[in-house]
Motif scaffolding. Structure first.
Motif, PDB file in Angstrom:
ATOM      1  N   GLU A   1     -52.043 -46.920  28.537  1.00  7.87           N
ATOM      2  CA  GLU A   1     -51.718 -47.543  27.252  1.00  7.87           C
ATOM      3  C   GLU A   1     -50.486 -46.889  26.622  1.00  7.87           C
ATOM      4  O   GLU A   1     -49.655 -47.574  26.010  1.00  7.87           O
ATOM      5  CB  GLU A   1     -52.927 -47.463  26.322  1.00  7.87           C
ATOM      6  N   LEU A   2     -50.367 -45.566  26.767  1.00  6.60           N
ATOM      7  CA  LEU A   2     -49.180 -44.858  26.273  1.00  6.60           C
ATOM      8  C   LEU A   2     -47.929 -45.382  26.969  1.00  6.60           C
ATOM      9  O   LEU A   2     -46.916 -45.682  26.322  1.00  6.60           O
ATOM     10  CB  LEU A   2     -49.326 -43.360  26.528  1.00  6.60           C
ATOM     11  N   ALA A   3     -47.995 -45.502  28.292  1.00  6.33           N
ATOM     12  CA  ALA A   3     -46.836 -45.970  29.046  1.00  6.33           C
ATOM     13  C   ALA A   3     -46.466 -47.398  28.656  1.00  6.33           C
ATOM     14  O   ALA A   3     -45.283 -47.718  28.483  1.00  6.33           O
ATOM     15  CB  ALA A   3     -47.127 -45.884  30.543  1.00  6.33           C
ATOM     16  N   LEU A   4     -47.460 -48.254  28.491  1.00  7.32           N
ATOM     17  CA  LEU A   4     -47.190 -49.638  28.088  1.00  7.32           C
ATOM     18  C   LEU A   4     -46.542 -49.701  26.712  1.00  7.32           C
ATOM     19  O   LEU A   4     -45.587 -50.451  26.477  1.00  7.32           O
ATOM     20  CB  LEU A   4     -48.491 -50.444  28.067  1.00  7.32           C
ATOM     21  N   THR A   5     -47.078 -48.906  25.780  1.00 10.60           N
ATOM     22  CA  THR A   5     -46.572 -48.917  24.407  1.00 10.60           C
ATOM     23  C   THR A   5     -45.130 -48.427  24.342  1.00 10.60           C
ATOM     24  O   THR A   5     -44.289 -48.972  23.610  1.00 10.60           O
ATOM     25  CB  THR A   5     -47.450 -48.033  23.506  1.00 10.60           C
ATOM     26  N   MET A   6     -44.830 -47.393  25.140  1.00  5.04           N
ATOM     27  CA  MET A   6     -43.514 -46.770  25.073  1.00  5.04           C
ATOM     28  C   MET A   6     -42.464 -47.490  25.905  1.00  5.04           C
ATOM     29  O   MET A   6     -41.265 -47.293  25.689  1.00  5.04           O
ATOM     30  CB  MET A   6     -43.612 -45.317  25.541  1.00  5.04           C
ATOM     31  N   ASP A   7     -42.872 -48.306  26.837  1.00  7.66           N
ATOM     32  CA  ASP A   7     -41.945 -48.833  27.836  1.00  7.66           C
ATOM     33  C   ASP A   7     -40.728 -49.526  27.219  1.00  7.66           C
ATOM     34  O   ASP A   7     -39.577 -49.213  27.560  1.00  7.66           O
ATOM     35  CB  ASP A   7     -42.679 -49.804  28.768  1.00  7.66           C
ATOM     36  N   LYS A   8     -40.943 -50.442  26.299  1.00  9.61           N
ATOM     37  CA  LYS A   8     -39.815 -51.172  25.703  1.00  9.61           C
ATOM     38  C   LYS A   8     -38.949 -50.253  24.848  1.00  9.61           C
ATOM     39  O   LYS A   8     -37.735 -50.377  24.813  1.00  9.61           O
ATOM     40  CB  LYS A   8     -40.341 -52.341  24.878  1.00  9.61           C
ATOM     41  N   ARG A   9     -39.576 -49.300  24.168  1.00 11.03           N
ATOM     42  CA  ARG A   9     -38.816 -48.386  23.328  1.00 11.03           C
ATOM     43  C   ARG A   9     -37.941 -47.464  24.179  1.00 11.03           C
ATOM     44  O   ARG A   9     -36.803 -47.156  23.824  1.00 11.03           O
ATOM     45  CB  ARG A   9     -39.768 -47.547  22.480  1.00 11.03           C
ATOM     46  N   VAL A  10     -38.513 -46.993  25.287  1.00 13.70           N
ATOM     47  CA  VAL A  10     -37.794 -46.060  26.151  1.00 13.70           C
ATOM     48  C   VAL A  10     -36.526 -46.704  26.701  1.00 13.70           C
ATOM     49  O   VAL A  10     -35.486 -46.063  26.835  1.00 13.70           O
ATOM     50  CB  VAL A  10     -38.708 -45.572  27.288  1.00 13.70           C
ATOM     51  N   LYS A  11     -36.599 -47.985  27.008  1.00 13.03           N
ATOM     52  CA  LYS A  11     -35.432 -48.679  27.549  1.00 13.03           C
ATOM     53  C   LYS A  11     -34.282 -48.682  26.539  1.00 13.03           C
ATOM     54  O   LYS A  11     -33.111 -48.711  26.901  1.00 13.03           O
ATOM     55  CB  LYS A  11     -35.809 -50.100  27.947  1.00 13.03           C
ATOM     56  N   LYS A  12     -34.642 -48.647  25.255  1.00 11.42           N
ATOM     57  CA  LYS A  12     -33.624 -48.633  24.208  1.00 11.42           C
ATOM     58  C   LYS A  12     -33.144 -47.211  23.903  1.00 11.42           C
ATOM     59  O   LYS A  12     -32.002 -46.988  23.541  1.00 11.42           O
ATOM     60  CB  LYS A  12     -34.176 -49.276  22.938  1.00 11.42           C
ATOM     61  N   ASP A  13     -34.066 -46.258  24.029  1.00 12.53           N
ATOM     62  CA  ASP A  13     -33.754 -44.871  23.675  1.00 12.53           C
ATOM     63  C   ASP A  13     -34.493 -43.915  24.609  1.00 12.53           C
ATOM     64  O   ASP A  13     -35.647 -43.584  24.375  1.00 12.53           O
ATOM     65  CB  ASP A  13     -34.148 -44.595  22.231  1.00 12.53           C
ATOM     66  N   PRO A  14     -33.841 -43.472  25.693  1.00 11.33           N
ATOM     67  CA  PRO A  14     -34.501 -42.576  26.651  1.00 11.33           C
ATOM     68  C   PRO A  14     -35.042 -41.299  26.016  1.00 11.33           C
ATOM     69  O   PRO A  14     -35.943 -40.660  26.548  1.00 11.33           O
ATOM     70  CB  PRO A  14     -33.398 -42.270  27.668  1.00 11.33           C
ATOM     71  N   GLY A  15     -34.516 -40.905  24.872  1.00 10.43           N
ATOM     72  CA  GLY A  15     -35.007 -39.712  24.203  1.00 10.43           C
ATOM     73  C   GLY A  15     -36.429 -39.837  23.701  1.00 10.43           C
ATOM     74  O   GLY A  15     -37.053 -38.832  23.349  1.00 10.43           O
ATOM     75  N   LEU A  16     -36.937 -41.058  23.654  1.00  7.67           N
ATOM     76  CA  LEU A  16     -38.310 -41.287  23.199  1.00  7.67           C
ATOM     77  C   LEU A  16     -39.341 -41.103  24.308  1.00  7.67           C
ATOM     78  O   LEU A  16     -40.534 -41.222  24.069  1.00  7.67           O
ATOM     79  CB  LEU A  16     -38.440 -42.718  22.635  1.00  7.67           C
ATOM     80  N   PHE A  17     -38.894 -40.830  25.525  1.00  5.35           N
ATOM     81  CA  PHE A  17     -39.813 -40.729  26.660  1.00  5.35           C
ATOM     82  C   PHE A  17     -40.871 -39.655  26.365  1.00  5.35           C
ATOM     83  O   PHE A  17     -40.535 -38.503  26.071  1.00  5.35           O
ATOM     84  CB  PHE A  17     -39.042 -40.358  27.924  1.00  5.35           C
ATOM     85  N   PRO A  18     -42.163 -39.996  26.428  1.00  8.63           N
ATOM     86  CA  PRO A  18     -43.226 -39.034  26.096  1.00  8.63           C
ATOM     87  C   PRO A  18     -43.198 -37.810  27.016  1.00  8.63           C
ATOM     88  O   PRO A  18     -43.054 -37.940  28.230  1.00  8.63           O
ATOM     89  CB  PRO A  18     -44.516 -39.843  26.293  1.00  8.63           C
ATOM     90  N   LYS A  19     -43.348 -36.638  26.442  1.00  8.61           N
ATOM     91  CA  LYS A  19     -43.303 -35.406  27.222  1.00  8.61           C
ATOM     92  C   LYS A  19     -44.405 -35.356  28.269  1.00  8.61           C
ATOM     93  O   LYS A  19     -44.244 -34.762  29.332  1.00  8.61           O
ATOM     94  CB  LYS A  19     -43.403 -34.203  26.288  1.00  8.61           C
ATOM     95  N   LYS A  20     -45.537 -35.979  27.965  1.00  8.18           N
ATOM     96  CA  LYS A  20     -46.636 -36.003  28.929  1.00  8.18           C
ATOM     97  C   LYS A  20     -46.223 -36.679  30.224  1.00  8.18           C
ATOM     98  O   LYS A  20     -46.657 -36.298  31.313  1.00  8.18           O
ATOM     99  CB  LYS A  20     -47.836 -36.732  28.321  1.00  8.18           C
ATOM    100  N   LEU A  21     -45.360 -37.677  30.114  1.00 13.90           N
ATOM    101  CA  LEU A  21     -44.901 -38.393  31.299  1.00 13.90           C
ATOM    102  C   LEU A  21     -43.712 -37.706  31.954  1.00 13.90           C
ATOM    103  O   LEU A  21     -43.511 -37.808  33.159  1.00 13.90           O
ATOM    104  CB  LEU A  21     -44.529 -39.835  30.929  1.00 13.90           C
ATOM    105  N   LEU A  22     -42.940 -36.995  31.168  1.00 16.59           N
ATOM    106  CA  LEU A  22     -41.735 -36.351  31.687  1.00 16.59           C
ATOM    107  C   LEU A  22     -42.015 -35.277  32.723  1.00 16.59           C
ATOM    108  O   LEU A  22     -41.158 -34.949  33.527  1.00 16.59           O
ATOM    109  CB  LEU A  22     -40.938 -35.727  30.533  1.00 16.59           C
ATOM    110  N   GLN A  23     -43.216 -34.698  32.690  1.00 20.99           N
ATOM    111  CA  GLN A  23     -43.479 -33.589  33.597  1.00 20.99           C
ATOM    112  C   GLN A  23     -43.626 -34.026  35.044  1.00 20.99           C
ATOM    113  O   GLN A  23     -43.634 -33.182  35.953  1.00 20.99           O
ATOM    114  CB  GLN A  23     -44.715 -32.804  33.154  1.00 20.99           C
ATOM    115  N   PHE A  24     -43.717 -35.349  35.279  1.00 22.66           N
ATOM    116  CA  PHE A  24     -43.786 -35.858  36.649  1.00 22.66           C
ATOM    117  C   PHE A  24     -42.692 -36.900  36.871  1.00 22.66           C
ATOM    118  O   PHE A  24     -42.372 -37.684  35.976  1.00 22.66           O
ATOM    119  CB  PHE A  24     -45.154 -36.488  36.924  1.00 22.66           C
TER     120      PHE A  24
END
Length: 242
Positions: free
Chosen positions: A153-176
């Motif tokens: 659900e986190l990935a789905l929620t963030m997906d469209k935002r991340v495409k606009k601003d990579p700085g929003l990528f959740p740290k939990k996902l960044l570790q992999f």
């Protein structure tokens, strides 16, 4: 170069599993990573486990444990039918084990106990059934959460935002580099193929219900599927409402 294939939830569908494996262009040196939930649903859960143990003798395999597998393992070790799971979600699984001897059931119990809670490969790709927590801030997995949907659900929620601003990528996902999960059927989103949101790949395409078992080459992202499982088991319900 050897290939790595990740395979989604199976839920007792031996016919579909065998069909899918037969469709993969497997070669010596390839690796199969299974994301869990091998049992519960279609009527051949015990047969699925036998098949996987046999497959392991021929190919490199990684077996991730799912929440349904935990329930089955517990039942096999308890040796009792007075178990809420055995009389509900696990009813078809228990019936499939009636064909096995006590010794064979213990072999299966040992197979379940040897499954991995998660796997991280040499390219920093995480394979896990559902989700995890890293509350310690260590950058590593603190706890595997077998019934978690919040990661997806986190990935789905963030997906469209991340495409606009990579700085929003959740740290939990960044570790992999990438994360591969099962557990949440893509049929919920009216998709019968694996889905991607941020760097999370959901490989559960609803085999327990009206969907298929899916496999993905983790390098090329090419997908293979079984037929829709319910067509292979006419007269059976799987996990669909009766």
């Amino acid at each position: 170069m050897p290939a790595t294939y990740v395979i989604g939830d199976i839920h007792g569908a031996l016919k579909a599993l065998d069909q899918l494996i037969g469709r993969l262009p497997l070669r010596d040196g390839d690796t199969l990573i299974f994301l869990g939930d091998y049992v519960d649903g279609w009527p051949e859960s015990a047969g699925v486990i036998n098949y996987l143990m046999s497959l392991e003798s021929k190919l490199a395999c990684v077996f991730i444990k799912g929440n349904h597998d935990i329930s089955c393992e517990s039942w096999l070790n308890e040796k009792t039918i007075e178990n809420p799971w055995a009389n509900n979600a696990g009813k078809a699984t228990v019936a499939s084990y009636h064909k096995l001897s006590a010794d064979e059931r213990m072999v299966h119990a040992r197979f379940f106990s040897g499954m991995s809670p998660y796997f991280i490969d040499d390219k920093n790709r995480l394979f896990i059934h559902a989700g995890f927590s890293n509350a310690s801030g260590s950058g590593l997995i603190d706890q595997v959460i077998y019934k978690d949907r919040s990661l997806w659900e986190l990935a789905l929620t963030m997906d469209k935002r991340v495409k606009k601003d990579p700085g929003l990528f959740p740290k939990k996902l960044l570790q992999f580099h990438e994360i591969y999960i099962g557990h949440t059927p893509t049929l919920i989103y009216n998709k019968d193929l694996p889905m991607i949101a941020c760097n999370v790949h959901n490989i559960d395409t609803g085999a327990a219900f009206k969907g298929k078992i899916s496999a993905m080459n983790v390098d090329t992202k090419e997908v293979w599927q079984s037929d829709a499982v319910y067509l292979l088991y006419p007269g059976e319900n799987g996990r669909n409402p009766s």
